[in-house]
Structure formats: structure tokens, C-alpha cells
Motif scaffolding. Sequence first.
Motif, PDB file in Angstrom:
ATOM      1  N   GLU A 189      71.799   9.359  38.056  1.00  0.00           N
ATOM      2  CA  GLU A 189      71.793   8.679  36.886  1.00  0.00           C
ATOM      3  C   GLU A 189      72.325   8.379  37.632  1.00  0.00           C
ATOM      4  OE1 GLU A 189      70.462   8.271  34.200  1.00  0.00           O
ATOM      5  OE2 GLU A 189      69.696   9.785  34.692  1.00  0.00           O
ATOM      6  N   GLY A 190      72.759   6.559  37.018  1.00  0.00           N
ATOM      7  CA  GLY A 190      73.382   5.303  36.705  1.00  0.00           C
ATOM      8  C   GLY A 190      73.306   5.175  38.322  1.00  0.00           C
ATOM      9  N   GLN A 191      72.665   5.293  39.016  1.00  0.00           N
ATOM     10  CA  GLN A 191      73.372   5.452  40.790  1.00  0.00           C
ATOM     11  C   GLN A 191      72.153   3.948  40.622  1.00  0.00           C
ATOM     12  OE1 GLN A 191      74.805   6.472  43.197  1.00  0.00           O
ATOM     13  NE2 GLN A 191      75.961   8.367  42.474  1.00  0.00           N
ATOM     14  N   PHE A 192      71.401   3.574  40.095  1.00  0.00           N
ATOM     15  CA  PHE A 192      70.487   2.668  41.109  1.00  0.00           C
ATOM     16  C   PHE A 192      69.942   2.118  39.819  1.00  0.00           C
ATOM     17  CE2 PHE A 192      69.822   6.130  43.254  1.00  0.00           C
ATOM     18  CZ  PHE A 192      69.847   6.116  45.209  1.00  0.00           C
ATOM     19  N   ASP A 193      69.036   0.370  40.242  1.00  0.00           N
ATOM     20  CA  ASP A 193      68.628  -0.586  39.097  1.00  0.00           C
ATOM     21  C   ASP A 193      67.040  -0.182  38.583  1.00  0.00           C
ATOM     22  OD1 ASP A 193      70.529  -2.113  39.028  1.00  0.00           O
ATOM     23  OD2 ASP A 193      70.620  -2.552  40.808  1.00  0.00           O
ATOM     24  N   TYR A 194      66.310   0.315  39.880  1.00  0.00           N
ATOM     25  CA  TYR A 194      65.357   0.970  39.186  1.00  0.00           C
ATOM     26  C   TYR A 194      64.962   2.537  39.844  1.00  0.00           C
ATOM     27  CZ  TYR A 194      64.406  -3.592  37.596  1.00  0.00           C
ATOM     28  OH  TYR A 194      63.998  -4.766  36.722  1.00  0.00           O
ATOM     29  N   VAL A 195      64.109   2.882  39.153  1.00  0.00           N
ATOM     30  CA  VAL A 195      63.638   4.221  39.937  1.00  0.00           C
ATOM     31  C   VAL A 195      61.863   4.092  39.918  1.00  0.00           C
ATOM     32  CG1 VAL A 195      63.703   6.591  40.078  1.00  0.00           C
ATOM     33  CG2 VAL A 195      65.909   5.648  39.292  1.00  0.00           C
ATOM     34  N   VAL A 196      61.721   3.962  40.431  1.00  0.00           N
ATOM     35  CA  VAL A 196      59.812   4.214  40.748  1.00  0.00           C
ATOM     36  C   VAL A 196      59.386   5.306  41.876  1.00  0.00           C
ATOM     37  CG1 VAL A 196      58.011   2.314  41.976  1.00  0.00           C
ATOM     38  CG2 VAL A 196      60.198   1.861  41.361  1.00  0.00           C
ATOM     39  N   VAL A 197      58.122   5.451  41.037  1.00  0.00           N
ATOM     40  CA  VAL A 197      58.140   6.621  41.134  1.00  0.00           C
ATOM     41  C   VAL A 197      56.954   7.156  41.333  1.00  0.00           C
ATOM     42  CG1 VAL A 197      57.951   9.450  40.390  1.00  0.00           C
ATOM     43  CG2 VAL A 197      59.640   8.299  39.178  1.00  0.00           C
ATOM     44  N   ASP A 198      56.110   7.432  42.539  1.00  0.00           N
ATOM     45  CA  ASP A 198      54.543   7.158  43.294  1.00  0.00           C
ATOM     46  C   ASP A 198      54.274   8.994  42.986  1.00  0.00           C
ATOM     47  OD1 ASP A 198      51.890   6.685  44.012  1.00  0.00           O
ATOM     48  OD2 ASP A 198      52.997   6.989  45.946  1.00  0.00           O
ATOM     49  N   THR A 199      53.268   8.889  42.227  1.00  0.00           N
ATOM     50  CA  THR A 199      52.871   9.256  42.273  1.00  0.00           C
ATOM     51  C   THR A 199      51.285  10.488  42.695  1.00  0.00           C
ATOM     52  OG1 THR A 199      51.510   8.972  39.953  1.00  0.00           O
ATOM     53  CG2 THR A 199      53.579   9.516  39.819  1.00  0.00           C
ATOM     54  N   SER A 200      50.702  11.962  42.822  1.00  0.00           N
ATOM     55  CA  SER A 200      49.680  12.063  43.543  1.00  0.00           C
ATOM     56  C   SER A 200      48.258  12.077  42.776  1.00  0.00           C
ATOM     57  CB  SER A 200      49.718  13.253  43.850  1.00  0.00           C
ATOM     58  OG  SER A 200      50.321  14.552  43.076  1.00  0.00           O
ATOM     59  N   PRO A 201      47.173  12.083  42.889  1.00  0.00           N
ATOM     60  CA  PRO A 201      45.813  12.002  42.157  1.00  0.00           C
ATOM     61  C   PRO A 201      45.832  13.039  41.231  1.00  0.00           C
ATOM     62  CG  PRO A 201      45.088  11.770  44.539  1.00  0.00           C
ATOM     63  CD  PRO A 201      47.207  11.579  44.474  1.00  0.00           C
ATOM     64  N   GLY A 202      45.061  13.395  40.546  1.00  0.00           N
ATOM     65  CA  GLY A 202      44.914  14.062  39.639  1.00  0.00           C
ATOM     66  C   GLY A 202      46.105  14.630  38.652  1.00  0.00           C
ATOM     67  N   TRP A 203      46.485  15.587  38.324  1.00  0.00           N
ATOM     68  CA  TRP A 203      47.164  15.948  37.161  1.00  0.00           C
ATOM     69  C   TRP A 203      47.565  17.912  37.327  1.00  0.00           C
ATOM     70  CZ3 TRP A 203      49.371  13.270  33.096  1.00  0.00           C
ATOM     71  CH2 TRP A 203      49.293  14.049  32.051  1.00  0.00           C
ATOM     72  N   THR A 249      56.531  12.133  44.782  1.00  0.00           N
ATOM     73  CA  THR A 249      55.930  13.281  44.454  1.00  0.00           C
ATOM     74  C   THR A 249      54.190  13.427  44.588  1.00  0.00           C
ATOM     75  OG1 THR A 249      54.750  12.243  41.833  1.00  0.00           O
ATOM     76  CG2 THR A 249      57.266  12.295  42.504  1.00  0.00           C
ATOM     77  N   ASP A 250      54.221  12.679  45.994  1.00  0.00           N
ATOM     78  CA  ASP A 250      52.962  13.071  46.359  1.00  0.00           C
ATOM     79  C   ASP A 250      53.015  14.258  47.317  1.00  0.00           C
ATOM     80  OD1 ASP A 250      50.191  13.453  47.151  1.00  0.00           O
ATOM     81  OD2 ASP A 250      49.825  11.160  47.245  1.00  0.00           O
ATOM     82  N   THR A 251      52.506  14.737  47.967  1.00  0.00           N
ATOM     83  CA  THR A 251      51.829  16.022  49.308  1.00  0.00           C
ATOM     84  C   THR A 251      51.407  15.290  50.279  1.00  0.00           C
ATOM     85  OG1 THR A 251      49.608  16.697  48.050  1.00  0.00           O
ATOM     86  CG2 THR A 251      52.079  18.295  48.245  1.00  0.00           C
ATOM     87  N   GLN A 252      50.470  14.138  50.051  1.00  0.00           N
ATOM     88  CA  GLN A 252      50.230  13.060  51.205  1.00  0.00           C
ATOM     89  C   GLN A 252      51.727  13.005  52.012  1.00  0.00           C
ATOM     90  OE1 GLN A 252      46.495  11.028  50.309  1.00  0.00           O
ATOM     91  NE2 GLN A 252      46.951  11.065  48.652  1.00  0.00           N
ATOM     92  N   GLY A 253      52.617  12.111  51.209  1.00  0.00           N
ATOM     93  CA  GLY A 253      53.730  12.280  51.979  1.00  0.00           C
ATOM     94  C   GLY A 253      53.407  10.900  52.181  1.00  0.00           C
TER      95      GLY A 253
END
Lengths: 314, 145
Positions: free
Chosen positions: A175-189, A101-105
Motif C-alpha cells: 500500500e502506497g509503495q507504487f503509483d500504479y498497480v496493474v492487475v492482469d486476470t485470467s479468462p473465465g470467472w 493472477t493467471d495460472t498461465q503466468g
Amino acid sequence: MIIVCPSCKRQHKVDESRLSDKVKAAKCVFCGHKFPIPKPGDVETEPPAVAEALPAAEATASSMRRIAVSLSKGGVGKTTTAVNLAAGLALAGFNVLLVDTDTQGQASYMLGVKPKAGLTELMTGELIPQECLVKARERLWLLAGGRALAGVKRLIARKDFRGEMTLSEALTPFEGQFDYVVVDTSPGWDVLTINVLFYVREVLIPVSLEVMTIQGLLEFSRSLASVQNYHRDLTLKYVVPTFLDKRVKQSEEILQQLTSYYNSRMCPPIRYNVRLSEAPGYGKTIYEYAPGSPGAKDYRDLVRRVAGNDELLS
Amino acid sequence: MDIMGALLKGEAPKITTEENDIIERLAFYLRRLEHRNAPDAAKDPQVFPVRPKDARPKKKVTYYLTKLIIQQLEKAQQKLAEAESEGIKLKISKSVIVETALRAALQELEAKGPRSRLHRILRDVCRRTKEAQPTAMTKPGEDVT
Ligand SMILES: Nc1ncnc2c1ncn2[C@@H]1O[C@H](COP(=O)(O)OP(=O)(O)OP(=O)(O)O)[C@@H](O)[C@H]1O
Ligand SMILES: [Mg+2]
């Protein structure tokens, strides 16, 4: 309406109500092929199967674990942790979706893939959900971030109702397609990070062992508590010390203090390891680039810890 | 945008969980770390070879100064640092300059009362502001131009 590119067979979603009569042709975001848009009355062609079939939906929606890797302070190892945790879980046999979810990609860069589409196209609805994913490794799927997410943030900010649920709504098809969803976030709020915290149930905080990061941790903990006010299922599940360097006296001391606060939520530390900073340059995970390095060992430990299974990857 | 707006501005209420306890302990630990690190840096023998430790308690305060005087203070600090007096380099923090200048002015005010420089200048300031506008007090948080 879903239209299929005749050249590469990818499916695109088009909002007919917003399509003027003058628009006759479409350009495929994947292969650049230009083709006429079929009129609604035209014979429907059977939509082809998605090139790389998604894992079968065996995992039930409630068993799909959603983990955010987050801290407002920059450069603490969020992306390194998100990528190597996701890749490690996939190696261990789980179906994993990594969401950047980071604009740095940087997640796609670290995995050495160049996706044509990603989270932006999913959230704007330009493409059907499956087309937004890229298969980065066996069992590892990526929903890529990037600069275009800035537009998504504006889109969310303009909403005056349920803006905080925009990401959750966009991700429901998986939903339900994966065992894990890992979400990376950007710095800041920002609005997107708040959206992530409304989507996930577990938070993993990487903490580099320095005074400035403790400051960031304090601030982030307060923000997290305010989200928990609206989203009671959200828990801080893991605190992962990063950049541990035994030569730095304070690093050890901070580690001890944090352990006394977080007890069982404290994970085994990730040591400072130069291999971890080299691997992204080759588009490789730490298990591929330097499987015998301390960095690979530490991330394998983290994978076992998160999966709750000491036997994995050994 | 209400939930989102509150969260962005940090105005959302916080729930009381075991998290809060940790937050308080973290805040306490951070203050300790910062406190310990600050004098440490000053004591570093390479940076300040002969700086004596000031035993008097200090406190950080916020008063408003005009931008001009802040600039002049910075210039004065530089000038002092470049100058050498009796073989001693005057490398001094802005806090020390402000403290010393203020002490001198206040001592004079104490001794001479209405005849002191500070008293006379302030009387002029009040007279001029009275002529211009009725208020001479700056509200907390207000910009001084
Ligand atoms: N344990 C480690 N040892 C050595 N270098 C590391 C380690 N972890 C991360 N790095 C390097 O440190 C830098 C910052 O890491 P990373 O990009 O993962 O942080 P981040 O928290 O995602 O940053 P941002 O807040 O900008 O998104 C990268 O160059 C990465 O390769
Ligand atoms: Mg990052």
C-alpha cells in the motif's frame, strides 16, 4: 519468524507454530541452499536490506491507482495490454507494480524474466512480501503468476468468511509503495478474478472487435455489476478496443456502436499489429522490440490516456 | 463463502447504475448482430448454392428427445446427404427433417384420427407406461433415459 538464507541473503517467513521440533533445516526457494533453521533464542542477525530496494513510499495509499485488466473472454489482449500499459507507465516515470493472477503466468514470459517466487508465495505467506517481487525493468516490479496459483484458488475457496478479500489482504504491505498497480486476470470467472475486482477501483476492459467478444462483454458487464453491489468504489473506467483491423467491415461497425455506448470511457483503439504478437517471443515489451511500430504507438496513446497526461512518452 | 458463492453462481443482486442501461443496449445490439449474421452464413453462395430462403417464420423450441432418436436423426441426415435423388443432393438440416416428418405425421393424424399411425403408436405408449408406472409426463428439465 523471519529467517535469512546465508547464501543469497533472501528473507523467508516461517510460521513457528507449525514447525515441528524435528525440522532442523530449510531450503531456500531462490538459490536452493540448505541451511539450519536458527532457534528462536539464537542471536538475531540484522536482516539485510532487500537486494533491490523498493521505491520509497512517497505515494500515499489513496493516490496509488489500482487497475484491473479484465474480461472473461479469452485471447482478447488482456496480458498484452496489462504488460505494455505497466511497462509504458514505468517508462513514463511512474513506479509500477504488475500483478499476474493467471495460472498461465504469461506476464513474466512477456517480460523475459524467470521469477523464483510470486503471487502464490505472497498469498500463502511463505515469503516476506518484498521477496515475492521481481524487478522486471526500471521502476517496473512484477508479482508473477503461474501454475501454483491453482493451490491459492483452492485455499480461497475453502474460506467461509471474507474469501473475496484474500488478495486485498495479501497486497496491503505494498500500500502506497507504487503509483500504479496493474492487475492482469485470467479468462473465465473464478475466485481469483472476483478477488481482483474487490482489490482494484478501476477496471480496464480490452475488447477485440468481434461478435463473440461482445457476447463476453455483456456477460462480464453483468458480473461486474454484481460485484459493484458489494464494492461501490469499483468503476468501469476504460474500454480498449483491440485487434482493430480496418479491412474487416464488422470491426469498424462494432467500434462505432461501442463508442456510442461508452462515450468518454472508450479509449483509442489498439490496431492489429503482428509486432505485438512477436515481441513476447523475445521477452520484450513493444517499446523495446519495435518502438516505431503501430502497436507501440497505440500503447503509448493508451498510457497517456490512463495517466491523463498528453505530454508523456513523446 | 456467501458473497463469493453468490458471485460465482451469478446470483448476487445487481445495482442499478448507468451501467445497466449500457448492458441492455449491448444485449440488444448483440441480438441484432446474431440475427444478422445467422441468415448471412446460410446465404453464402459457396456453401448453399440453391437454397431458397424460407419466408415462414421459425422459432427455436426445446422438447426432449431420447438420445437414441437424436443419433438416428443424425444418421438419417448423413444418409440423405450421401444419397442422390434425380441428380439432386439431399443436403438438409435436421430442423427441416424434423419439420417434414412431423408435418406428415400430423397431417395423417388430422385426416384419419384414431386410425392414424401416430394415434395408434401413442395409444400403445400410454398403455405400456400405464402398466409400468402411473406417470407418462416428463417434467421440464428432467432427463429422458
Ligand atoms: N493488437 C494485436 N495485434 C496482433 N496480435 C495481438 C494483439 N494483441 C494481442 N495479440 C496476440 O494475441 C494473442 C492473445 O493475446 P493475449 O495473450 O494478450 O490475450 P489474453 O486476453 O491475455 O488471453 P488469455 O485470456 O488467454 O489470458 C497473443 O499471442 C498476443 O501476442
Ligand atoms: Mg492473458
